[in-house]
Scaffold this motif. Structure first.
Motif, PDB file in Angstrom:
ATOM      1  N   MET A   1       0.829  -1.205   0.000  1.00  0.00           N
ATOM      2  CA  MET A   1       0.000   0.000   0.000  1.00  0.00           C
ATOM      3  C   MET A   1       0.855   1.244   0.000  1.00  0.00           C
ATOM      4  SD  MET A   1      -3.046  -0.965   2.666  1.00  0.00           S
ATOM      5  CE  MET A   1      -3.558   0.750   2.686  1.00  0.00           C
ATOM      6  N   LEU A   2       0.231   2.355  -0.320  1.00  0.00           N
ATOM      7  CA  LEU A   2       0.885   3.651  -0.195  1.00  0.00           C
ATOM      8  C   LEU A   2       1.118   3.952   1.278  1.00  0.00           C
ATOM      9  CD1 LEU A   2      -1.257   5.735  -2.721  1.00  0.00           C
ATOM     10  CD2 LEU A   2       1.085   4.926  -3.077  1.00  0.00           C
ATOM     11  N   PRO A   3       2.092   4.810   1.606  1.00  0.00           N
ATOM     12  CA  PRO A   3       2.267   5.228   3.000  1.00  0.00           C
ATOM     13  C   PRO A   3       0.965   5.795   3.562  1.00  0.00           C
ATOM     14  CG  PRO A   3       4.109   5.971   1.662  1.00  0.00           C
ATOM     15  CD  PRO A   3       3.099   5.409   0.709  1.00  0.00           C
ATOM     16  N   HIS A   4       0.755   5.603   4.839  1.00  0.00           N
ATOM     17  CA  HIS A   4      -0.489   5.993   5.501  1.00  0.00           C
ATOM     18  C   HIS A   4      -0.177   7.052   6.558  1.00  0.00           C
ATOM     19  CE1 HIS A   4      -4.196   4.659   8.093  1.00  0.00           C
ATOM     20  NE2 HIS A   4      -4.384   5.799   7.476  1.00  0.00           N
ATOM     21  N   VAL A   5      -0.809   8.229   6.448  1.00  0.00           N
ATOM     22  CA  VAL A   5      -0.619   9.304   7.410  1.00  0.00           C
ATOM     23  C   VAL A   5      -1.988   9.785   7.878  1.00  0.00           C
ATOM     24  CG1 VAL A   5       1.541  10.002   6.298  1.00  0.00           C
ATOM     25  CG2 VAL A   5      -0.589  11.145   5.660  1.00  0.00           C
ATOM     26  N   THR A   6      -1.978  10.649   8.885  1.00  0.00           N
ATOM     27  CA  THR A   6      -3.218  11.227   9.419  1.00  0.00           C
ATOM     28  C   THR A   6      -3.184  12.743   9.286  1.00  0.00           C
ATOM     29  OG1 THR A   6      -3.466   9.413  11.012  1.00  0.00           O
ATOM     30  CG2 THR A   6      -4.676  11.448  11.463  1.00  0.00           C
TER      31      THR A   6
END
Length: 275
Positions: A1-6
């Protein structure tokens, strides 16, 4: 998956885009242009951004980094625009983030003459993915630190809006008449010989795997997200093979050999062509 941020702060809307993307700050200290799954174009525009953008990156083009951004609509509660509020409320959870390039300038063909091979490579890519949104009115390219970056591929892969007619929607030659780089694309055969062999099943499966299941679920006619990914590969892989009937036929001047009336014939004279 693509990097996950908030997302932790909503900075400002970008009103240049029809889908009203917004600039946000995230918990990785990055600043991103966030594109919302609740916008009018919906999740398929985000899918096209991921597949087409990440494909372009792997083919050697400069594309801003993409991430998945988890959005709590509450971060924009002080935004006064009701349209922005509605968009935020319609887009909780995962949205797409595109790295914000501070100080970048929109590509201007009046002030910058592209390299002929670069123009040909971009035109080949756009023809392959069916990108209808790189016109002289809206080039969707940014100049940053002296390099040209490709952005906004949500209008690509139009066939996924009607899977039952996907093959027909993606047949026929790509319409180059309105493309901003057509006058400079004088090395299309060279671009084709470089790029076409790189489009493999493995590459296509790699980029489609980056799309989160959540955006692929409940697609009519498919049993699940993996079947949808397979369908993208089934459409795109044969397109990279021969005969490539979709590839525009341009002469060495960057023009079509025929002289019939075409959609882009109102292209301004200052766009010119290669010297």
């Amino acid at each position: 998956m693509l990097p996950h941020v908030t997302a932790i702060r909503y900075v400002t809307p970008l009103r240049e885009g029809g889908s009203l993307p917004g600039v946000v700050e995230a918990d990785d200290l990055g600043t991103y242009v966030m594109k919302f799954h609740g916008a009018g174009q919906g999740r398929k525009a985000l899918i096209a951004e991921v597949v087409a953008g990440e494909l372009a990156r792997r083919l050697g083009f400069r594309v801003p980094d993409q991430v998945l951004i988890d959005l709590d609509p509450a971060i924009g509660r002080h935004e006064p625009d009701p349209d922005v509020q509605d968009l935020l409320k319609a887009s909780p959870g995962w949205n797409l983030g595109v790295d914000f390039l501070p100080g970048s300038l929109g590509f201007d063909p009046l002030g910058w003459r592209p390299d002929r091979l670069f123009a040909s490579r971009v035109l080949w890519l756009d023809a392959f993915i069916g990108n209808v949104d790189r016109s002289w009115r809206n080039p969707n390219m940014l100049v940053w630190h002296g390099d040209v970056w490709l952005i906004d591929h949500g209008a690509s892969l139009i066939f996924h809006h009607a899977w039952a007619n996907a093959a027909r929607l993606f047949s026929g030659p790509y319409d180059v008449d309105d493309h901003v780089l057509t006058p400079f694309a004088t090395r299309l055969e060279e671009a084709e010989s470089e790029l076409a062999p790189q489009i493999t099943e493995g590459l296509l499966r790699e980029v489609t795997a980056l799309v989160p299941d959540l955006w692929l679920e409940n697609e009519p006619g498919f049993a699940g997200p993996q079947e949808v990914r397979d369908a993208y590969v089934d459409i795109l892989l044969p397109r990279a093979g021969k005969p490539r009937d979709w590839l525009p036929d341009l002469d060495v001047s960057g023009h079509r050999p025929d002289t019939g009336t075409r959609r882009g014939e109102n292209r301004p004279g200052w766009l010119g062509g290669p010297a």
